[in-house]
Design a protein around this motif. Structure first.
Motif, PDB file in Angstrom:
ATOM      1  N   GLY A 197       0.739  -1.247   0.006  1.00  0.00           N
ATOM      2  CA  GLY A 197      -0.035  -0.091  -0.208  1.00  0.00           C
ATOM      3  C   GLY A 197       1.182   0.920   0.061  1.00  0.00           C
ATOM      4  O   GLY A 197       0.035   2.810  -0.101  1.00  0.00           O
ATOM      5  N   ALA A 198       2.234   0.312   0.237  1.00  0.00           N
ATOM      6  CA  ALA A 198       3.073   2.025  -0.432  1.00  0.00           C
ATOM      7  C   ALA A 198       3.360   3.049  -1.331  1.00  0.00           C
ATOM      8  O   ALA A 198       4.338   2.145  -2.246  1.00  0.00           O
ATOM      9  N   THR A 199       2.607   4.043  -1.795  1.00  0.00           N
ATOM     10  CA  THR A 199       2.162   3.962  -3.385  1.00  0.00           C
ATOM     11  C   THR A 199       3.103   5.521  -3.795  1.00  0.00           C
ATOM     12  O   THR A 199       3.305   5.503  -4.942  1.00  0.00           O
ATOM     13  N   GLN A 200       3.302   6.514  -2.304  1.00  0.00           N
ATOM     14  CA  GLN A 200       3.614   7.656  -2.298  1.00  0.00           C
ATOM     15  C   GLN A 200       4.874   7.899  -1.408  1.00  0.00           C
ATOM     16  O   GLN A 200       4.994   7.768  -0.509  1.00  0.00           O
ATOM     17  N   LEU A 201       5.906   8.326  -1.852  1.00  0.00           N
ATOM     18  CA  LEU A 201       7.162   8.700  -1.494  1.00  0.00           C
ATOM     19  C   LEU A 201       6.612  10.756  -0.841  1.00  0.00           C
ATOM     20  O   LEU A 201       6.349  11.279  -1.475  1.00  0.00           O
ATOM     21  N   ILE A 202       7.141  10.578   0.569  1.00  0.00           N
ATOM     22  CA  ILE A 202       6.683  11.935   0.980  1.00  0.00           C
ATOM     23  C   ILE A 202       7.791  12.454   1.122  1.00  0.00           C
ATOM     24  O   ILE A 202       9.043  11.657   1.960  1.00  0.00           O
ATOM     25  N   ASP A 203       8.304  13.708   0.768  1.00  0.00           N
ATOM     26  CA  ASP A 203       9.741  14.557   1.536  1.00  0.00           C
ATOM     27  C   ASP A 203       9.069  15.589   2.344  1.00  0.00           C
ATOM     28  O   ASP A 203       8.551  16.378   2.159  1.00  0.00           O
ATOM     29  N   TYR A 204       9.778  14.927   3.777  1.00  0.00           N
ATOM     30  CA  TYR A 204       8.804  15.747   4.935  1.00  0.00           C
ATOM     31  C   TYR A 204       9.810  17.197   5.284  1.00  0.00           C
ATOM     32  O   TYR A 204      10.072  18.046   5.681  1.00  0.00           O
ATOM     33  N   HIS A 205      10.779  16.967   4.029  1.00  0.00           N
ATOM     34  CA  HIS A 205      11.540  18.338   3.735  1.00  0.00           C
ATOM     35  C   HIS A 205      10.304  19.767   3.472  1.00  0.00           C
ATOM     36  O   HIS A 205      10.397  20.995   3.754  1.00  0.00           O
ATOM     37  N   SER A 206       9.487  19.194   2.172  1.00  0.00           N
ATOM     38  CA  SER A 206       9.367  20.154   1.936  1.00  0.00           C
ATOM     39  C   SER A 206       7.696  19.694   1.673  1.00  0.00           C
ATOM     40  O   SER A 206       6.673  20.351   1.341  1.00  0.00           O
ATOM     41  N   GLU A 207       6.983  18.908   2.510  1.00  0.00           N
ATOM     42  CA  GLU A 207       5.028  18.998   2.584  1.00  0.00           C
ATOM     43  C   GLU A 207       5.230  18.086   3.593  1.00  0.00           C
ATOM     44  O   GLU A 207       5.856  16.953   3.841  1.00  0.00           O
ATOM     45  N   ASN A 208       4.090  17.946   4.971  1.00  0.00           N
ATOM     46  CA  ASN A 208       4.096  17.695   6.028  1.00  0.00           C
ATOM     47  C   ASN A 208       3.222  15.888   5.350  1.00  0.00           C
ATOM     48  O   ASN A 208       2.068  16.060   4.537  1.00  0.00           O
ATOM     49  N   TRP A 209       3.206  15.164   5.466  1.00  0.00           N
ATOM     50  CA  TRP A 209       2.431  13.973   5.783  1.00  0.00           C
ATOM     51  C   TRP A 209       0.949  13.544   5.670  1.00  0.00           C
ATOM     52  O   TRP A 209      -0.416  13.221   5.471  1.00  0.00           O
ATOM     53  N   TRP A 210       0.218  14.795   6.682  1.00  0.00           N
ATOM     54  CA  TRP A 210      -0.745  14.492   7.325  1.00  0.00           C
ATOM     55  C   TRP A 210      -1.387  15.347   6.282  1.00  0.00           C
ATOM     56  O   TRP A 210      -2.781  15.813   6.287  1.00  0.00           O
ATOM     57  N   ASP A 211      -0.565  16.657   5.503  1.00  0.00           N
ATOM     58  CA  ASP A 211      -1.191  17.093   4.419  1.00  0.00           C
ATOM     59  C   ASP A 211      -1.275  16.298   3.281  1.00  0.00           C
ATOM     60  O   ASP A 211      -2.617  17.110   2.427  1.00  0.00           O
ATOM     61  N   VAL A 212      -0.687  15.431   2.878  1.00  0.00           N
ATOM     62  CA  VAL A 212      -0.889  15.027   1.718  1.00  0.00           C
ATOM     63  C   VAL A 212      -1.828  14.662   1.783  1.00  0.00           C
ATOM     64  O   VAL A 212      -2.418  14.010   0.385  1.00  0.00           O
ATOM     65  N   PHE A 213      -2.465  13.917   2.749  1.00  0.00           N
ATOM     66  CA  PHE A 213      -3.387  12.286   2.145  1.00  0.00           C
ATOM     67  C   PHE A 213      -5.000  12.887   3.064  1.00  0.00           C
ATOM     68  O   PHE A 213      -4.776  14.389   3.876  1.00  0.00           O
ATOM     69  N   GLY A 214      -5.498  12.398   2.478  1.00  0.00           N
ATOM     70  CA  GLY A 214      -7.183  12.210   3.015  1.00  0.00           C
ATOM     71  C   GLY A 214      -7.453  12.356   4.075  1.00  0.00           C
ATOM     72  O   GLY A 214      -7.170  11.192   4.642  1.00  0.00           O
ATOM     73  N   GLN A 215      -8.951  12.564   4.607  1.00  0.00           N
ATOM     74  CA  GLN A 215      -9.904  12.008   5.719  1.00  0.00           C
ATOM     75  C   GLN A 215     -10.032  10.184   5.665  1.00  0.00           C
ATOM     76  O   GLN A 215     -10.584  10.322   4.658  1.00  0.00           O
TER      77      GLN A 215
END
Length: 142
Positions: free
Chosen positions: A9-27
């Motif tokens: 289920g890990a289909t997306q890489l999040i660069d924590y230097h440029s974005e917050n993980w909680w802003d990337v995903f929806g409810q």
């Protein structure tokens, strides 16, 4: 180098230097969150994206009050290391029980490396009280 694992289920890489993980995903889009940082506010952020159908969060931090855990979700924490000083009160309480003789370590059964098959048979038999230890240098003293 594969940085995602679609089978898990890990289909997306999040660069924590440029974005917050909680802003990337929806409810409700996340099933499991494993927090290895312990940043303040993490439980609330997690609750905003975890699924209400069995979403689970776990953190190295023992947040004093993670807030009300929404229905359908769970939140856990675990003691990580001496850098997680919030856990000191639990360790002090455990120490008091040990000193008072109210908490004792179950027995250890130590097997030499050449006895690994025997230790495995004991474990497979179930009902082991305490811990089974394999000593790679064959020191079976406790």
């Amino acid at each position: 180098l594969e940085l995602t694992n679609p089978r898990l289920g890990a289909t997306q890489l999040i660069d924590y230097h440029s974005e917050n993980w909680w802003d990337v995903f929806g409810q409700g889009e996340v099933s499991v969150i494993i927090d290895t940082v312990g940043e303040a506010g993490t439980p609330g952020y997690a609750f905003s994206v975890l699924s209400t159908h069995g979403g689970h969060g776990v953190s190295i931090a023992d947040f004093e009050d993670p807030g009300a855990v929404p229905a359908g979700m769970t939140w856990s924490s675990f003691i990580n290391s001496d850098t997680n000083l919030v856990s000191a009160r639990e360790l002090e309480a455990i120490n008091e029980l040990v000193v008072a003789g109210q908490l004792k370590m179950p027995g250890l059964s130590v097997y030499g490396l050449s006895q690994t098959a025997e230790a495995f048979e004991t474990s497979a038999g179930g009902h082991v009280v305490g811990k089974l230890v394999i000593s790679v240098n064959n020191d079976t003293s406790v």
